[in-house]
Scaffold this motif. Structure first.
Motif, PDB file in Angstrom:
ATOM      1  N   SER A 180       0.827  -1.208   0.000  1.00 44.68           N
ATOM      2  CA  SER A 180       0.000   0.000   0.000  1.00 44.68           C
ATOM      3  C   SER A 180       0.858   1.253   0.000  1.00 44.68           C
ATOM      4  N   ALA A 181       1.951   1.230   0.761  1.00 39.57           N
ATOM      5  CA  ALA A 181       2.852   2.384   0.787  1.00 39.57           C
ATOM      6  C   ALA A 181       3.408   2.662  -0.605  1.00 39.57           C
ATOM      7  N   LEU A 182       3.764   1.603  -1.320  1.00 42.75           N
ATOM      8  CA  LEU A 182       4.270   1.772  -2.681  1.00 42.75           C
ATOM      9  C   LEU A 182       3.181   2.315  -3.599  1.00 42.75           C
ATOM     10  N   ALA A 183       1.970   1.797  -3.450  1.00 41.88           N
ATOM     11  CA  ALA A 183       0.868   2.276  -4.282  1.00 41.88           C
ATOM     12  C   ALA A 183       0.552   3.745  -3.998  1.00 41.88           C
ATOM     13  N   PHE A 184       0.656   4.157  -2.740  1.00 47.51           N
ATOM     14  CA  PHE A 184       0.439   5.564  -2.394  1.00 47.51           C
ATOM     15  C   PHE A 184       1.467   6.464  -3.087  1.00 47.51           C
ATOM     16  N   LEU A 185       2.695   5.999  -3.193  1.00 46.28           N
ATOM     17  CA  LEU A 185       3.697   6.794  -3.903  1.00 46.28           C
ATOM     18  C   LEU A 185       3.270   7.037  -5.350  1.00 46.28           C
ATOM     19  N   HIS A 186       2.762   5.955  -5.982  1.00 44.98           N
ATOM     20  CA  HIS A 186       2.301   6.111  -7.357  1.00 44.98           C
ATOM     21  C   HIS A 186       1.145   7.101  -7.437  1.00 44.98           C
ATOM     22  N   ALA A 187       0.189   6.972  -6.496  1.00 47.08           N
ATOM     23  CA  ALA A 187      -1.020   7.798  -6.573  1.00 47.08           C
ATOM     24  C   ALA A 187      -0.774   9.244  -6.143  1.00 47.08           C
ATOM     25  N   ASN A 188      -0.124   9.431  -4.986  1.00 44.59           N
ATOM     26  CA  ASN A 188      -0.018  10.771  -4.401  1.00 44.59           C
ATOM     27  C   ASN A 188       1.164  11.573  -4.905  1.00 44.59           C
ATOM     28  N   VAL A 189       2.283  10.919  -5.179  1.00 46.43           N
ATOM     29  CA  VAL A 189       3.478  11.667  -5.582  1.00 46.43           C
ATOM     30  C   VAL A 189       3.617  11.667  -7.102  1.00 46.43           C
ATOM     31  N   ASP A 220      -3.637   4.710 -12.023  1.00 47.78           N
ATOM     32  CA  ASP A 220      -3.703   3.384 -12.647  1.00 47.78           C
ATOM     33  C   ASP A 220      -2.558   2.495 -12.160  1.00 47.78           C
ATOM     34  N   ARG A 221      -1.382   3.065 -12.080  1.00 45.34           N
ATOM     35  CA  ARG A 221      -0.229   2.284 -11.608  1.00 45.34           C
ATOM     36  C   ARG A 221      -0.418   1.877 -10.148  1.00 45.34           C
ATOM     37  N   ALA A 222      -0.988   2.759  -9.373  1.00 44.19           N
ATOM     38  CA  ALA A 222      -1.266   2.443  -7.971  1.00 44.19           C
ATOM     39  C   ALA A 222      -2.242   1.273  -7.865  1.00 44.19           C
ATOM     40  N   LEU A 223      -3.293   1.292  -8.684  1.00 40.83           N
ATOM     41  CA  LEU A 223      -4.283   0.206  -8.638  1.00 40.83           C
ATOM     42  C   LEU A 223      -3.663  -1.113  -9.073  1.00 40.83           C
ATOM     43  N   ARG A 224      -2.817  -1.088 -10.071  1.00 43.80           N
ATOM     44  CA  ARG A 224      -2.162  -2.320 -10.511  1.00 43.80           C
ATOM     45  C   ARG A 224      -1.280  -2.892  -9.392  1.00 43.80           C
ATOM     46  N   GLU A 225      -0.607  -2.017  -8.680  1.00 47.22           N
ATOM     47  CA  GLU A 225       0.297  -2.463  -7.609  1.00 47.22           C
ATOM     48  C   GLU A 225      -0.482  -3.148  -6.484  1.00 47.22           C
ATOM     49  N   ILE A 226      -1.552  -2.521  -6.040  1.00 44.61           N
ATOM     50  CA  ILE A 226      -2.267  -3.091  -4.907  1.00 44.61           C
ATOM     51  C   ILE A 226      -3.086  -4.307  -5.325  1.00 44.61           C
ATOM     52  N   ASP A 227      -3.601  -4.311  -6.539  1.00 40.11           N
ATOM     53  CA  ASP A 227      -4.343  -5.481  -7.013  1.00 40.11           C
ATOM     54  C   ASP A 227      -3.430  -6.703  -7.110  1.00 40.11           C
ATOM     55  N   THR A 246      -8.452   0.116   6.675  1.00 37.44           N
ATOM     56  CA  THR A 246      -8.348   1.579   6.741  1.00 37.44           C
ATOM     57  C   THR A 246      -7.097   2.090   6.041  1.00 37.44           C
ATOM     58  N   ARG A 247      -6.281   1.197   5.547  1.00 38.29           N
ATOM     59  CA  ARG A 247      -5.161   1.577   4.681  1.00 38.29           C
ATOM     60  C   ARG A 247      -5.583   1.467   3.214  1.00 38.29           C
ATOM     61  N   LEU A 248      -6.330   0.419   2.906  1.00 38.19           N
ATOM     62  CA  LEU A 248      -6.732   0.181   1.518  1.00 38.19           C
ATOM     63  C   LEU A 248      -7.814   1.161   1.064  1.00 38.19           C
ATOM     64  N   GLY A 249      -8.732   1.522   1.969  1.00 39.34           N
ATOM     65  CA  GLY A 249      -9.805   2.444   1.597  1.00 39.34           C
ATOM     66  C   GLY A 249      -9.279   3.770   1.090  1.00 39.34           C
ATOM     67  N   PRO A 250      -8.433   4.483   1.875  1.00 39.71           N
ATOM     68  CA  PRO A 250      -7.870   5.735   1.379  1.00 39.71           C
ATOM     69  C   PRO A 250      -7.044   5.550   0.110  1.00 39.71           C
ATOM     70  N   LEU A 251      -6.378   4.410  -0.014  1.00 36.70           N
ATOM     71  CA  LEU A 251      -5.561   4.168  -1.197  1.00 36.70           C
ATOM     72  C   LEU A 251      -6.419   4.124  -2.454  1.00 36.70           C
ATOM     73  N   TYR A 252      -7.507   3.345  -2.411  1.00 36.37           N
ATOM     74  CA  TYR A 252      -8.380   3.260  -3.586  1.00 36.37           C
ATOM     75  C   TYR A 252      -9.001   4.610  -3.902  1.00 36.37           C
ATOM     76  N   ALA A 253      -9.350   5.373  -2.868  1.00 37.02           N
ATOM     77  CA  ALA A 253      -9.906   6.710  -3.115  1.00 37.02           C
ATOM     78  C   ALA A 253      -8.868   7.608  -3.769  1.00 37.02           C
ATOM     79  N   SER A 254      -7.628   7.577  -3.260  1.00 37.49           N
ATOM     80  CA  SER A 254      -6.568   8.407  -3.833  1.00 37.49           C
ATOM     81  C   SER A 254      -6.237   7.996  -5.265  1.00 37.49           C
ATOM     82  N   ALA A 255      -6.416   6.693  -5.560  1.00 34.10           N
ATOM     83  CA  ALA A 255      -6.097   6.195  -6.900  1.00 34.10           C
ATOM     84  C   ALA A 255      -7.240   6.409  -7.873  1.00 34.10           C
ATOM     85  N   GLY A 256      -8.366   6.974  -7.400  1.00 32.80           N
ATOM     86  CA  GLY A 256      -9.474   7.297  -8.305  1.00 32.80           C
ATOM     87  C   GLY A 256     -10.568   6.257  -8.369  1.00 32.80           C
TER      88      GLY A 256
END
Length: 775
Positions: free
Chosen positions: A566-575, A580-587, A606-616
């Protein structure tokens, strides 16, 4: 007057008002004993003073009663003489040489007067005071058998002493090991002498070219002391005497082997050995010259309720592994072994639960619940700690946890675990100053373990007291030198100061020292990733996170693996801004570890929920929050409820509903307890998206000014964005100086960022140039 009849005696008793006399004496005795007890506690008087006062009062009681009786007996003139002085012919005189009751009464009334009784009591207590003063003077001056060894110059204040392993002359091989550890724990509370730590002993043994874990008997202890320039060693022994055990302790001169002081206690059974060790340690500390007041305030440590001495031994080893060595895996294994021996070992369950909570919440809650179920068979001290911990971690109820911890600390002011728990409750109320006070007390009460140091250092960082934090880290490193938390503490402070390179160096050094620890490889990987990401070094951050994922996969911890992913996916989404790359990582991570394969409480909802929201993907975020609320009982997710609101707020923001987003994220901010800045980056984004520039600026700047021990984890995804947005928002308001300042902070932070981020750095530079030209 004839001899007193029983009726006359009873009348004298009634007239003497014995009930009143007894009541007055009892009241005076109570006041005297309270005063003696207070003076004994406050001035550190010897333990025999209070019993001595009790004996004097008991001796005085018959004297007071006799005085009351005698002073109320009516003594008439002798029977052969009339009241006017003439001889009465009708009453024969007493036979020559015979003593009448009247004669006795006259003599008694002369000697047993209230003045003499009171003066006798005053003199008796004055004699007691003189005895106490003489004893204390001899002790302070080092005179005679009661003189302290420090005052006599035999031992110096702060001088190190080696504690040898107790000799075992019993059939139970565990007894001596447990007694040695218990004696070490007790003496560690002394401010007068310094017991050589196990780490220091290991270093000294290495210099002798011996194995670091070699048993240190009396002979080896003396040799070590001579090599290290230490004057004295402590040796102990456990033997049997019939059905009882005899525990002896001697303080020896290292050079000559001469006995400086020796003490002995008898234990009726194995269950009394710990009590005997406590008594021996107090006697030794008193003989050394430590204040009796200090000794009385120190409560024995790690005396926990279990019917099995072997389980107690495993528990003591586990506590050392966790709190001194910082070896999580070893500590957990030893606690599990202790529980296997004693399935009702509440304190082992408690320690297991608190140490598993971060990685395996489901197992942690089960262990804490087991401890809570056995609370009625515990001592008061253990029960208060168990109740407080249960309501803090398992069945989240801040008020009940607070009450339990307060009661524990009120009754045991130096209990470092109680102080830590109470401090954590004040953190929930964001009362960091009160938390600091409690944690300082905890660290002072036991400076030889890592129980309070990390939290205290984090609190000082949160308060912005960086110099104090630096000093505390030095103390931590000196007292518990090999604990990994020392390196994490240094990294936290360096990151708070913005020195990410130095922070990363601490993590790399720890990795090298503990290269075999998968847990530390995972933890240091996540910290290194945060430091790199904050500086815009995304390739480095990704590499470290994949190292953490690999370590967690090898540890077989699915929830931890998903956290790293999730931390890696957040980097893709937020930074990177690449949803799309974030969703591929967590999936891909969820394909390896589907949520249904993990215990519900362990799933990082509660880590995955914000991640999916941030990833669109707001729909997926909402679905996860709904699933979480359905799968996990309310009492177990109560502490996560604010984070649910935060995730739903981000989902609303992703869906374009800024009003709902602001409302939910503000609720998250108000109820997020000690995480006083967790909600702020997303709340700022929500105000920003709603076009509420003033509110966005206020929230962003509040984030920047709010301290937090591990704020760098949030900085990794948000700090550069906040600098950029504040620059733009101030530029739009025409506040060129502030805009230039924040653009400059972004350029400074990302000066060495990866090439993919350099266009944003260049844009900030151009904005600074344009603003400078305008000025």
């Amino acid at each position: 007057m004839p001899d007193l009849t029983p009726a006359e005696i009873w009348r004298s008793i009634r007239q003497g008002k014995w009930i009143q006399v007894l009541a007055i004496y009892a009241g005076a005795s109570f006041v005297v004993l309270e005063a003696v007890g207070l003076l004994t506690e406050q001035l550190g008087l010897p333990d025999w003073v209070f019993p001595g006062a009790v004996v004097l009062l008991l001796l005085g009681l018959p004297i007071i009663l006799a005085t009351a009786f005698v002073q109320n007996v009516q003594v008439s003139a002798p029977p052969s003489v009339s009241a006017g002085g003439s001889v009465r012919a009708d009453e024969p005189p007493a036979p020559p040489g015979e003593t009448t009751a009247t004669d006795v009464a006259v003599v008694a009334k002369h000697w047993l007067t209230w003045k003499k009784a009171i003066m006798g009591g005053v003199l008796a207590f004055a004699l007691l005071g003189v005895s106490v003063s003489g004893y204390m003077a001899m002790r302070v001056m080092g005179i005679g058998p009661v003189g302290s060894l420090v005052a006599a110059g035999v031992v110096e204040v702060g001088e190190p002493i080696i504690l040898a392993d107790f000799d075992n002359n019993t059939s139970d091989s565990i007894l001596a090991v447990v007694a040695t550890e218990a004696f070490r724990i007790d003496l560690a509370q002394s401010a007068l002498v310094s017991i050589m730590t196990l780490e220091e002993l290991a270093g000294a043994l290495a210099r002798m070219e011996k194995e670091s874990d070699e048993p240190v008997d009396g002979t080896l202890a003396r040799e070590l002391a001579i090599r290290e320039g230490i004057k004295a060693v402590i040796v102990g022994e456990i033997g049997t005497l019939g059905d009882s055990y005899v525990v002896t302790v001697e303080l020896l001169s290292a050079g000559t082997g001469e006995t400086i002081a020796a003490f002995r206690e008898t234990a009726d059974g194995t269950g009394e050995i710990m009590s005997s060790v406590d008594k021996l340690s107090k006697k030794l500390r008193e003989r050394l010259g430590e204040s009796l007041r200090t000794i009385r305030r120190n409560e024995p440590l790690d005396r926990v309720t279990t019917s099995s001495l072997e389980a107690l031994y495993k528990y003591s080893q586990a506590v050392r592994a966790l709190d001194v060595e910082g070896n999580h895996r070893k500590g957990i294994t030893l606690l599990e072994e202790a529980i296997a021996i004693d399935s009702t070992f509440a304190m082992a369950f408690l320690a297991l639960g608190t140490n598993l909570f971060e990685t395996e919440p489901a197992r942690a809650v089960d262990a804490l619940t087991r401890a809570f179920e056995h609370r009625d068979r515990l001592t008061d001290r253990e029960r208060y700690l168990t109740v407080g911990t249960y309501y803090e971690y398992a069945y989240y109820d801040v008020e009940k946890a607070l009450t339990a911890y307060e009661t524990l600390v009120d009754n045991y002011p130096n209990d470092n675990r109680g102080l830590l728990g109470l401090a954590s409750m004040y953190m929930e109320f964001r009362d960091w100053e009160r938390a600091e006070q409690l944690l300082r007390r905890g660290a002072a009460a036991d400076s030889t373990t890592a129980v309070c140091y990390p939290c205290l250092i984090g609190t000082l960082i949160t308060l912005g007291k960086y110099e104090d934090a630096e000093a505390m880290i030095q103390s931590f490193a000196a007292n518990v030198p090999n604990n990994p938390s020392v390196w994490f503490a240094r990294a936290r402070l360096d990151a708070a100061r913005g020195d990410y390179e130095r922070a990363a160096a601490s993590m790399l050094e720890l990795r090298e020292i503990r290269s075999g620890s998968l847990g530390l490889r995972a933890a240091t990987g996540e910290w290194l990733a945060a430091f790199s990401a904050t500086q815009g070094k995304l390739a480095s951050a990704e590499r470290h996170l994949r190292e953490a994922m690999a370590a967690n996969y090898e540890r077989d911890l699915p929830a931890e693996y998903l956290e790293s992913a999730s931390a890696l996916a957040f980097l893709h989404a937020n930074v990177r801004g690449d949803g799309d790359r974030a969703l591929r990582e967590i999936d891909a991570a969820l394909e390896r570890y589907p949520l249904e394969s993990i215990a519900p409480l362990d799933r990082p909802y509660t880590r995955l929920g914000p991640l999916y929201a941030s990833a669109g993907d707001p729909d997926r975020a909402r679905a996860l929050m709904t699933e979480y609320q359905a799968e996990v009982r309310p009492e177990l997710r109560r502490w996560e409820d604010p984070f649910i609101q935060g995730a739903l707020g981000l989902a609303a923001l992703a869906a374009g509903d800024t009003d709902e987003a602001i409302a939910r994220i503000r609720d998250f901010d108000e109820r997020s307890g000690s995480c006083q800045m967790c909600a702020l980056p997303n709340l700022g984004r929500a105000y920003d998206a709603a076009g509420q520039a003033d509110s966005a600026i206020a929230v962003y700047e509040r984030y920047l000014s709010t301290g937090f021990a591990v704020k760098f984890f949030w900085d990794a995804y948000n700090l550069a964005h906040i600098y950029g947005r504040l620059g733009a928002l101030y530029e739009a308001r025409g506040e060129e100086e502030k805009a230039t300042y924040y653009y400059g902070r972004l350029v400074e932070l990302w000066e060495d960022a990866d090439p993919e981020l350099q266009p944003r750095v260049d844009a900030a530079r151009r904005a600074i140039a344009a603003l400078s030209a305008d000025r």
